[in-house]
Design a protein around this motif. Structure first.
Motif, short mmCIF file in Angstrom:
data_model
loop_
_atom_site.label_atom_id
_atom_site.label_comp_id
_atom_site.label_asym_id
_atom_site.label_seq_id
_atom_site.Cartn_x
_atom_site.Cartn_y
_atom_site.Cartn_z
N THR A 63 0.87 -1.58 -0.06
CA THR A 63 0.19 -0.32 0.10
C THR A 63 1.07 1.31 0.30
O THR A 63 1.94 1.66 1.32
CB THR A 63 -0.61 -0.06 1.10
N THR A 67 -1.58 7.17 -1.40
CA THR A 67 -2.97 6.79 -0.94
C THR A 67 -4.11 6.95 -0.10
O THR A 67 -4.67 7.57 0.38
CB THR A 67 -3.76 5.09 -1.29
N ILE A 68 -2.86 6.79 1.30
CA ILE A 68 -3.50 7.67 2.00
C ILE A 68 -3.70 8.80 2.65
O ILE A 68 -4.37 9.22 3.53
CB ILE A 68 -2.59 6.86 3.66
N GLN A 71 -6.73 10.17 1.26
CA GLN A 71 -7.84 9.63 1.48
C GLN A 71 -7.59 10.55 2.99
O GLN A 71 -8.95 10.55 3.37
CB GLN A 71 -7.76 8.39 2.39
N ARG A 74 -8.67 14.14 2.21
CA ARG A 74 -10.24 14.14 1.89
C ARG A 74 -10.65 14.35 3.40
O ARG A 74 -12.51 14.52 2.52
CB ARG A 74 -10.11 12.71 0.78
N MET A 75 -10.30 13.80 4.05
CA MET A 75 -11.20 13.59 4.88
C MET A 75 -11.45 15.42 5.70
O MET A 75 -12.41 15.10 6.23
CB MET A 75 -11.19 12.55 5.68
N SER A 93 -6.25 14.13 -6.88
CA SER A 93 -6.60 12.92 -7.91
C SER A 93 -4.82 12.27 -7.30
O SER A 93 -3.56 12.86 -6.77
CB SER A 93 -6.68 13.10 -9.00
N ASP A 94 -5.27 11.15 -7.86
CA ASP A 94 -2.82 10.05 -8.31
C ASP A 94 -2.64 10.91 -9.34
O ASP A 94 -2.39 9.60 -10.61
CB ASP A 94 -3.60 8.76 -7.69
N LYS A 213 -4.23 2.30 7.15
CA LYS A 213 -5.13 2.30 5.96
C LYS A 213 -6.68 1.68 6.20
O LYS A 213 -7.58 1.82 5.11
CB LYS A 213 -4.49 0.47 5.65
N GLU A 215 -10.35 3.15 7.36
CA GLU A 215 -10.86 4.37 7.18
C GLU A 215 -11.19 5.36 8.25
O GLU A 215 -11.63 6.46 8.24
CB GLU A 215 -11.93 3.83 5.89
N GLN A 218 -8.70 6.29 10.32
CA GLN A 218 -8.10 7.39 8.96
C GLN A 218 -8.88 9.09 9.52
O GLN A 218 -8.91 10.10 9.63
CB GLN A 218 -8.06 7.57 7.30
N ARG A 219 -10.58 8.55 9.76
CA ARG A 219 -10.71 9.69 9.79
C ARG A 219 -10.68 10.37 10.82
O ARG A 219 -10.95 11.05 11.59
CB ARG A 219 -12.64 8.59 9.67
#
Ligand code: ZN
Length: 234
Positions: A63, A67-68, A71, A74-75, A93-94, A213, A215, A218-219
């Motif tokens: 991973t 990406t993390i 994420q 975006r939160m 974006s990626d 990883k 969610e 992450q939040r």
């Protein structure tokens, strides 16, 4: 509830959501799509580190950090918007955000980081929150650590507030100290606005990588960073 009442209730709910969105975005002004936009007034710039061919650090299962980072960023953004702050994501974006037609990876990465810096310079009345994940050869190390820019003394306070919020809310055993960035952290080293880089945790630590990883975690991380920013702004 009969069919008519249900339809009416649905219509009212839909109307309320549309009205709410109009009020919210009307108050926010606009939601810029790209990083080279000048925002009027104070704003919080969120920088999800790496992207595209630059994955950043890797967890044992492959991973990528990029990406993390995206994420969590975006939160964090809608949380800040809900508190009334204008925001901009430096990467949405990626992909790297510089000139991706350049011939070498190194040139494309340099172009990317310069464009991120340019976005910050375009918005001097702002805070920069860069989101990254850490990595070390020894997998035993874990815990978040916030780095700060040495160019504006407010950066240190911002870093203290975020480190404290993350430790208090998520990582009570974390004894890491905030640290001033050197020239190896390009954005922090060069930008003039208050700026920090949040290394949320170590992808090289298997247990922490699993959390990073997740969610829900992450939040929680995004919310802890939010709490730190709000404490600083108070
Ligand atoms: Zn990174």
């Amino acid at each position: 509830m009969n069919r008519f009442t249900a339809a009416l209730a649905g219509l009212i709910l839909f109307g309320a959501v549309v009205f709410g969105c109009l009020c919210f975005f009307g108050r926010q002004g606009f939601r810029p799509a790209m990083s080279d936009v000048h925002l009027d007034g104070f704003s919080i710039l969120i920088d999800p580190g790496h992207g595209g061919e630059d994955g950043g650090a890797l967890a044992a299962d492959g991973t990528p950090e990029k990406t993390i980072n995206l994420q969590i960023a975006r939160m964090l953004e809608p949380m800040l918007n809900a508190c009334g702050y204008q925001t901009m994501l430096l990467r949405e974006s990626d992909s790297l955000i510089g000139d991706n037609s350049l011939p070498t990876v190194r040139q494309r990465k340099v172009s990317d980081i310069r464009r991120r810096l340019a976005a910050v310079e375009l918005n001097p009345d702002s805070l920069l929150i860069s989101i990254h994940q850490n990595h070390f050869t020894d997998p035993k190390y874990d815990g978040a650590q916030v780095f700060y820019s040495g160019n504006d003394p407010r950066s240190r306070l911002l870093a203290e507030c975020i480190q404290e919020a993350v430790v208090t809310r998520l990582q009570p055993g974390n004894t890491r100290e905030i640290k001033q960035s050197g020239s190896n952290i390009y954005l922090l080293y060069h930008c003039k606005t208050p700026a920090v880089m949040v290394e949320c945790g170590f992808l090289s630590n298997p247990a922490e990588a699993e959390k990073l990883k997740d969610e829900a975690y992450q939040r929680e991380m995004a919310f802890s960073v939010l709490c730190g920013i709000l404490n600083y702004l108070e």
